[in-house]
Design an enzyme around this catalytic site. Sequence first.
Site, PDB file in Angstrom:
ATOM      1  CG  HIS A   1      -1.795   1.115   1.298  1.00 47.42           C
ATOM      2  ND1 HIS A   1      -2.863   1.277   0.314  1.00 47.42           N
ATOM      3  CD2 HIS A   1      -1.748   2.341   2.017  1.00 47.42           C
ATOM      4  CE1 HIS A   1      -3.504   2.426   0.585  1.00 47.42           C
ATOM      5  NE2 HIS A   1      -2.875   3.055   1.511  1.00 47.42           N
TER       6      HIS A   1
ATOM      7  CD  GLU B   1     -10.159  -3.533   9.584  1.00 45.76           C
ATOM      8  OE1 GLU B   1      -9.737  -2.372  10.090  1.00 45.76           O
ATOM      9  OE2 GLU B   1      -9.769  -4.620  10.087  1.00 45.76           O
TER      10      GLU B   1
HETATM   11  C1  GAR Z   1       1.382   1.120  -6.439  1.00 48.02           C
HETATM   12  O1  GAR Z   1       1.727   2.292  -5.960  1.00 48.02           O
HETATM   13  C2  GAR Z   1       0.759   0.175  -5.215  1.00 48.02           C
HETATM   14  O2  GAR Z   1       1.107   0.426  -3.904  1.00 48.02           O
HETATM   15  C3  GAR Z   1      -0.649   0.706  -5.485  1.00 48.02           C
HETATM   16  O3  GAR Z   1      -0.815   0.986  -6.881  1.00 48.02           O
HETATM   17  C4  GAR Z   1       0.234   1.244  -7.434  1.00 48.02           C
HETATM   18  C5  GAR Z   1       0.709   0.145  -8.569  1.00 48.02           C
HETATM   19  O4  GAR Z   1       1.916   0.361  -9.398  1.00 48.02           O
HETATM   20  N1  GAR Z   1      -1.565  -0.049  -4.650  1.00 48.02           N
HETATM   21  C6  GAR Z   1      -2.733   0.247  -4.166  1.00 48.02           C
HETATM   22  O5  GAR Z   1      -2.918   1.471  -4.145  1.00 48.02           O
HETATM   23  C7  GAR Z   1      -3.577  -0.838  -3.591  1.00 48.02           C
HETATM   24  N2  GAR Z   1      -4.462  -0.215  -2.445  1.00 48.02           N
HETATM   25  P1  GAR Z   1       2.307  -0.713 -10.209  1.00 48.02           P
HETATM   26  O6  GAR Z   1       1.333  -1.609 -10.855  1.00 48.02           O
HETATM   27  O7  GAR Z   1       3.451  -0.206 -10.919  1.00 48.02           O
HETATM   28  O8  GAR Z   1       2.951  -1.692  -9.297  1.00 48.02           O
END
Ligand code: GAR
Length: 208
Positions: free
Chosen positions: A110, A149
């Site tokens: 996250h 959750e």
């Molecule tokens: C990342 O920043 C990840 O932490 C976030 O989406 C992005 C995906 O990037 N995830 C969330 O927000 C989940 N709640 P990526 O596809 O380049 O790894």
Amino acid sequence: MKNIVVLVSGGGTNLQALIDSQKNGEITGGKITCVISSKPDAYALERARKNDIKTLVLERKLYKSVADYSRAVLDALNEEKADIVVYAGFMTILDDSVCSAYENKMVNVHPALIPSFCGKGYYGLHVHEEVLRRGVKVTGATVHFVTSECDGGPIILQKAVEVRNDDTPEILQKRVMEQAEWKILPMAVSLLCEDRIQVTDNVAHIID
Ligand code: GAR
């Protein structure tokens, strides 16, 4: 050797960090055996193919409910004999049938320091927009176990990242990825593969 299945929805830079760590020998005790995407056009799929990793597409919008989609994902995880499941930018909710089948075996990265800027609606760039709106001076990333959750499971690793005056959401997102996500996600997966994480009363402890 544990089978690691990675769930993705987008660009897959976190998947790339896992692939690179595996290549560098930093993930012992496990191997990425399959990448499952909720979107057919996710660039993460291309990254997997380039590295000869099996890919599957389970398109979220083809399923009418969270329960139906969760059943399909669980069937695929069973089929792939997944020991460890990694959400790497996986933007879809799965129900308790998956969370309990993979209790303390399924992790998510996250892009903030949980319990700040997390829960429903906090994903991707939105997280960094809220961080800038609130004016906090330190943000970061968290790797935690997935439970039913949203963003509420035991925290495994966190890393802080400074927020700068002239940040835009995009600039901040990049810094959080580079300085935190791409480091702590492979580290947490490696710890999990080595059975070095113990959970007691919803708190994860790393065993030396
Ligand atoms: C990342 O920043 C990840 O932490 C976030 O989406 C992005 C995906 O990037 N995830 C969330 O927000 C989940 N709640 P990526 O596809 O380049 O790894």
